[in-house]
Design a protein around this motif. Structure first.
Motif, PDB file in Angstrom:
ATOM      1  N   VAL C  32      43.532  51.811  34.137  1.00 61.52           N
ATOM      2  CA  VAL C  32      43.052  53.156  35.083  1.00 61.52           C
ATOM      3  C   VAL C  32      41.624  52.695  35.856  1.00 61.52           C
ATOM      4  O   VAL C  32      40.738  51.950  35.284  1.00 61.52           O
ATOM      5  CB  VAL C  32      42.468  54.138  33.993  1.00 61.52           C
ATOM      6  CG1 VAL C  32      41.932  55.296  34.690  1.00 61.52           C
ATOM      7  CG2 VAL C  32      43.512  54.457  33.032  1.00 61.52           C
ATOM      8  N   ARG C  34      38.104  52.945  37.392  1.00 64.25           N
ATOM      9  CA  ARG C  34      36.993  53.479  36.822  1.00 64.25           C
ATOM     10  C   ARG C  34      35.664  53.177  38.202  1.00 64.25           C
ATOM     11  O   ARG C  34      35.503  52.056  38.430  1.00 64.25           O
ATOM     12  CB  ARG C  34      36.549  52.969  35.662  1.00 64.25           C
ATOM     13  CG  ARG C  34      37.454  52.963  34.564  1.00 64.25           C
ATOM     14  CD  ARG C  34      37.953  54.508  34.137  1.00 64.25           C
ATOM     15  NE  ARG C  34      36.803  55.307  33.932  1.00 64.25           N
ATOM     16  CZ  ARG C  34      36.288  55.417  32.746  1.00 64.25           C
ATOM     17  NH1 ARG C  34      36.644  54.655  31.528  1.00 64.25           N
ATOM     18  NH2 ARG C  34      35.270  56.206  32.370  1.00 64.25           N
ATOM     19  N   LEU C  60      49.629  62.733  32.800  1.00 68.98           N
ATOM     20  CA  LEU C  60      48.699  63.376  32.644  1.00 68.98           C
ATOM     21  C   LEU C  60      48.414  63.466  31.050  1.00 68.98           C
ATOM     22  O   LEU C  60      47.127  63.463  30.811  1.00 68.98           O
ATOM     23  CB  LEU C  60      48.674  64.810  33.273  1.00 68.98           C
ATOM     24  CG  LEU C  60      47.436  65.658  32.977  1.00 68.98           C
ATOM     25  CD1 LEU C  60      46.226  65.189  33.714  1.00 68.98           C
ATOM     26  CD2 LEU C  60      47.777  67.012  33.656  1.00 68.98           C
ATOM     27  N   LEU C  63      46.211  60.656  29.987  1.00 68.68           N
ATOM     28  CA  LEU C  63      44.908  60.518  30.619  1.00 68.68           C
ATOM     29  C   LEU C  63      44.067  61.399  29.644  1.00 68.68           C
ATOM     30  O   LEU C  63      43.001  61.139  29.299  1.00 68.68           O
ATOM     31  CB  LEU C  63      44.877  61.109  31.994  1.00 68.68           C
ATOM     32  CG  LEU C  63      45.341  59.925  33.190  1.00 68.68           C
ATOM     33  CD1 LEU C  63      45.446  60.527  34.676  1.00 68.68           C
ATOM     34  CD2 LEU C  63      44.928  58.990  33.108  1.00 68.68           C
ATOM     35  N   LYS C  67      40.866  60.476  27.473  1.00 70.08           N
ATOM     36  CA  LYS C  67      39.648  61.356  27.501  1.00 70.08           C
ATOM     37  C   LYS C  67      39.121  61.839  26.201  1.00 70.08           C
ATOM     38  O   LYS C  67      38.018  61.669  25.919  1.00 70.08           O
ATOM     39  CB  LYS C  67      39.657  62.121  28.716  1.00 70.08           C
ATOM     40  CG  LYS C  67      38.281  63.123  29.009  1.00 70.08           C
ATOM     41  CD  LYS C  67      38.602  63.933  30.138  1.00 70.08           C
ATOM     42  CE  LYS C  67      37.027  64.509  30.511  1.00 70.08           C
ATOM     43  NZ  LYS C  67      36.093  63.958  30.896  1.00 70.08           N
ATOM     44  N   LEU C  74      35.771  59.241  31.153  1.00 66.05           N
ATOM     45  CA  LEU C  74      37.027  59.299  32.104  1.00 66.05           C
ATOM     46  C   LEU C  74      36.842  60.690  32.774  1.00 66.05           C
ATOM     47  O   LEU C  74      37.113  61.781  32.258  1.00 66.05           O
ATOM     48  CB  LEU C  74      38.214  58.890  31.513  1.00 66.05           C
ATOM     49  CG  LEU C  74      39.312  58.926  32.505  1.00 66.05           C
ATOM     50  CD1 LEU C  74      39.284  57.696  33.446  1.00 66.05           C
ATOM     51  CD2 LEU C  74      40.605  58.688  31.657  1.00 66.05           C
ATOM     52  N   PHE C  76      38.604  62.873  35.993  1.00 63.58           N
ATOM     53  CA  PHE C  76      39.988  63.175  36.608  1.00 63.58           C
ATOM     54  C   PHE C  76      40.066  64.899  36.852  1.00 63.58           C
ATOM     55  O   PHE C  76      39.386  65.593  35.979  1.00 63.58           O
ATOM     56  CB  PHE C  76      41.009  62.616  36.224  1.00 63.58           C
ATOM     57  CG  PHE C  76      41.371  63.004  34.741  1.00 63.58           C
ATOM     58  CD1 PHE C  76      42.314  63.988  34.390  1.00 63.58           C
ATOM     59  CD2 PHE C  76      41.034  62.186  33.721  1.00 63.58           C
ATOM     60  CE1 PHE C  76      42.555  64.309  33.287  1.00 63.58           C
ATOM     61  CE2 PHE C  76      41.245  62.394  32.278  1.00 63.58           C
ATOM     62  CZ  PHE C  76      42.136  63.779  32.160  1.00 63.58           C
ATOM     63  N   CYS C  88      45.972  67.062  40.062  1.00 65.16           N
ATOM     64  CA  CYS C  88      45.910  65.873  39.307  1.00 65.16           C
ATOM     65  C   CYS C  88      46.877  64.885  40.350  1.00 65.16           C
ATOM     66  O   CYS C  88      47.344  63.768  39.769  1.00 65.16           O
ATOM     67  CB  CYS C  88      46.496  65.832  38.077  1.00 65.16           C
ATOM     68  SG  CYS C  88      48.340  66.463  38.015  1.00 65.16           S
ATOM     69  N   ALA C  99      50.152  63.601  38.433  1.00 67.16           N
ATOM     70  CA  ALA C  99      50.284  63.013  36.989  1.00 67.16           C
ATOM     71  C   ALA C  99      50.977  63.848  36.141  1.00 67.16           C
ATOM     72  O   ALA C  99      51.458  63.459  35.116  1.00 67.16           O
ATOM     73  CB  ALA C  99      48.794  62.565  36.279  1.00 67.16           C
ATOM     74  N   VAL C 113      46.792  53.560  37.065  1.00 66.29           N
ATOM     75  CA  VAL C 113      46.519  54.863  37.581  1.00 66.29           C
ATOM     76  C   VAL C 113      45.284  54.629  38.480  1.00 66.29           C
ATOM     77  O   VAL C 113      44.208  54.157  37.940  1.00 66.29           O
ATOM     78  CB  VAL C 113      46.294  55.783  36.488  1.00 66.29           C
ATOM     79  CG1 VAL C 113      45.894  57.251  37.016  1.00 66.29           C
ATOM     80  CG2 VAL C 113      47.466  55.787  35.375  1.00 66.29           C
ATOM     81  N   ASP C 124      35.589  57.848  39.169  1.00 62.21           N
ATOM     82  CA  ASP C 124      36.809  57.468  38.555  1.00 62.21           C
ATOM     83  C   ASP C 124      38.007  57.956  39.531  1.00 62.21           C
ATOM     84  O   ASP C 124      38.088  57.417  40.632  1.00 62.21           O
ATOM     85  CB  ASP C 124      36.965  58.129  37.156  1.00 62.21           C
ATOM     86  CG  ASP C 124      35.992  57.609  36.240  1.00 62.21           C
ATOM     87  OD1 ASP C 124      35.479  56.471  36.625  1.00 62.21           O
ATOM     88  OD2 ASP C 124      35.696  58.175  35.073  1.00 62.21           O
TER      89      ASP C 124
END
Lengths: 135, 128, 260
Positions: C32, C34, C60, C63, C67, C74, C76, C88, C99, C113, C124
């Protein structure tokens, strides 16, 4: 049309931003590669056109034709000629596909992919046909 | 922050140029011509490298051939200029440099087209 | 010249590795992107190993799990988790998509991602899309009329006319298409991009709209419209299955017909 001023706010506050990765990470679909090659073959043939115009001048002037013939007939000349012919057929086939798009044909996703896939093969076919035609 | 968003969106503020459709149409019309002329030329002159100079001139000197060849070079130089213009506008910055290059491309294409058509006329005239 | 490479400070470096939980039955690596604007460092690519047996089916979901359980920082955007809000949108394994509508098991191995391409990153996976929205505003995406509406009823549209809008009006403005387009990458300041042009065509095609000529005038521009070279990344990317490339071709065709 009207001029719309940007909504101020978020963009002004952030202290630091970076550009997100693009060409480095994008997995280009076949269409995009064909499009890129259309551009490259087109650029190559700008040079080709310059060469062709030069050859025409040699023929018109009647001087230097044997030298031009020798260059074209040399191993490197032959390789370059075949590549140039392939590039021309490629640009031709890809251009035909673009003309069809412009008329609204061939937009459904499966057709798009088949069309993209067909371009290099049509170019190969054209090159082969020309090859056999010349004997 | 500066540089990331590249000069903000000028496009939203500038008035539209209003001439772009002609450029696009010219590109397609010349493409349609070349779609026919290019295969014809490839099959006719693909083996020109092996031909004697006189035979080659004889071939070019025929009225229909000369006409086709002149048409090809006109369409091809025009098509090449329009295409190069698009490439230049896509990639070259600043826009002042891009504008100068576009002018250069057009000039070069006119010179190329005149040279090619001139050579065809020269060959035809030489046949008389 | 246009910048094909990423500026040095924008090139991601390898980041932290968050290992799989003990006895993970189906571990899967998620890499991912960042970026923290408050620290001086470059963007990082952090790795999170999840157990798919203990995770929802969509990217998703992964993710959200990261988180909630591994790294609360993180960041998003997400909202509806069913493909209708467009929040997303991100770049997953090299392609732009949503996502929330992408199944994890549709990808064979490691899942990468990243934020939507060629945008300023706020944090991010969150990018600045304000320019994208301004371009949408440029095409004036609302009904414009000259004649007054009938006094006793709304403006009607025949079913056949309404049918012409199918495939045009479902756009959720997620920006997957525009940020997948190389022409948009290099000319985003002046090219309107596929999403805005799809919207423009949606109003051009609307039988009730009476500003067609002005709409076409506004698009007859070497940059706004004609930076589109029918590369068709937009159509490949659209998570709603729409075809912006076809819509743009429609605009070009109308302009050409008008000229001839």
């Amino acid at each position: 049309m009207n001029d719309h001023s940007p909504p101020e706010g978020m963009s002004a506050q952030s202290p630091r931003r970076v550009l997100s990765p693009h060409l480095q990470v994008y997995r280009l679909p076949l269409n995009a590669w064909i499009s890129l090659l259309h551009r490259i073959t087109g650029l190559l043939w700008c040079l080709g056109l310059l060469g062709a115009t030069g050859l025409l001048w040699v023929v018109a002037a009647g001087q230097g034709w044997p030298a031009a013939q020798a260059a074209l007939g040399s191993p490197w000349g032959r390789v370059a000629s075949i590549l140039a012919i392939y590039a021309l057929w490629f640009h031709w086939a890809s251009g035909l596909r673009h003309l069809l798009f412009d008329f609204g044909f061939g937009f459904a996703a499966p057709v798009v992919r088949v069309g993209a896939w067909a371009v290099p093969w049509v170019a190969l076919l054209g090159t082969g046909l020309l090859w056999s035609w010349m004997g | 922050m500066d540089g990331v968003n590249g000069g903000e969106d000028v496009g939203a503020r500038l008035a539209p140029s209003r001439a772009a459709v002609s450029h696009w149409l010219g590109q397609r019309l010349s493409a349609a011509l070349l779609l026919v002329l290019v295969p014809w030329l490839m099959f006719s002159l693909g083996s020109a490298g092996g031909m004697e100079l006189d035979d080659l001139r004889q071939w070019i000197g025929r009225p229909s051939h000369a006409l086709g060849l002149a048409l090809f070079f006109l369409a091809a130089w025009y098509h090449a200029a329009l295409g190069l213009e698009v490439v230049v506008q896509d990639y070259v910055r600043p826009e002042s440099l891009s504008a100068v290059l576009v002018l250069g491309v057009r000039l070069a294409a006119v010179v190329g087209a005149v040279a090619a058509v001139g050579a065809v006329i020269w060959i035809v005239a030489g046949m008389q | 010249m246009v910048q094909f490479r990423l500026p040095r400070e924008a090139r991601p470096v390898t980041g932290r590795e968050h290992a799989a939980p003990e006895r993970a039955a189906r571990p899967r690596r998620f890499v991912v992107y960042r970026f923290d604007p408050d620290t001086g460092g470059p963007p990082r690519l952090d790795t999170f190993v999840l157990d798919l047996d203990d995770c929802g089916p969509m990217v998703l979901d992964a993710l959200l799990k990261i988180k909630n359980e591994m790294d609360a920082t993180l960041s998003f955007r997400r909202s509806c988790r069913e493909g209708i809000c467009g929040s997303c949108a991100m770049n997953i394994n090299g392609r732009n998509t949503l996502a929330c509508t992408r199944r994890i098991d549709a990808y064979p191995g490691e899942i990468r991602v990243l934020p939507l391409p060629h945008r300023p990153v706020i944090r991010d996976l969150i990018t600045d899309l304000s320019q994208f929205y301004r371009q949408y505003a440029v095409v004036e995406p609302w009904l414009q009329e000259r004649t007054p509406p009938p006094p006793d009823r709304e403006r009607l549209q025949r079913p056949a006319d309404r049918a012409r809008l199918v495939g045009l009006e479902e756009c959720i403005l997620c920006a997957c298409c525009s940020t997948s387009c190389p022409s948009y990458w290099w000319n985003e300041a002046r090219f309107l991009g596929p999403a805005a042009l799809l919207a423009a065509y949606r109003w051009i095609e609307d039988s009730r709209d009476e500003a067609t000529a002005q709409r076409l005038d506004a698009l007859d521009d070497a940059y706004r419209l004609y930076r589109c070279h029918t590369i068709m990344n937009c159509t490949e990317a659209c998570p709603k299955g729409l075809d912006p490339a076809r819509a743009i071709a429609g605009v070009k065709r109308l302009l050409a017909l008008r000229k001839l």
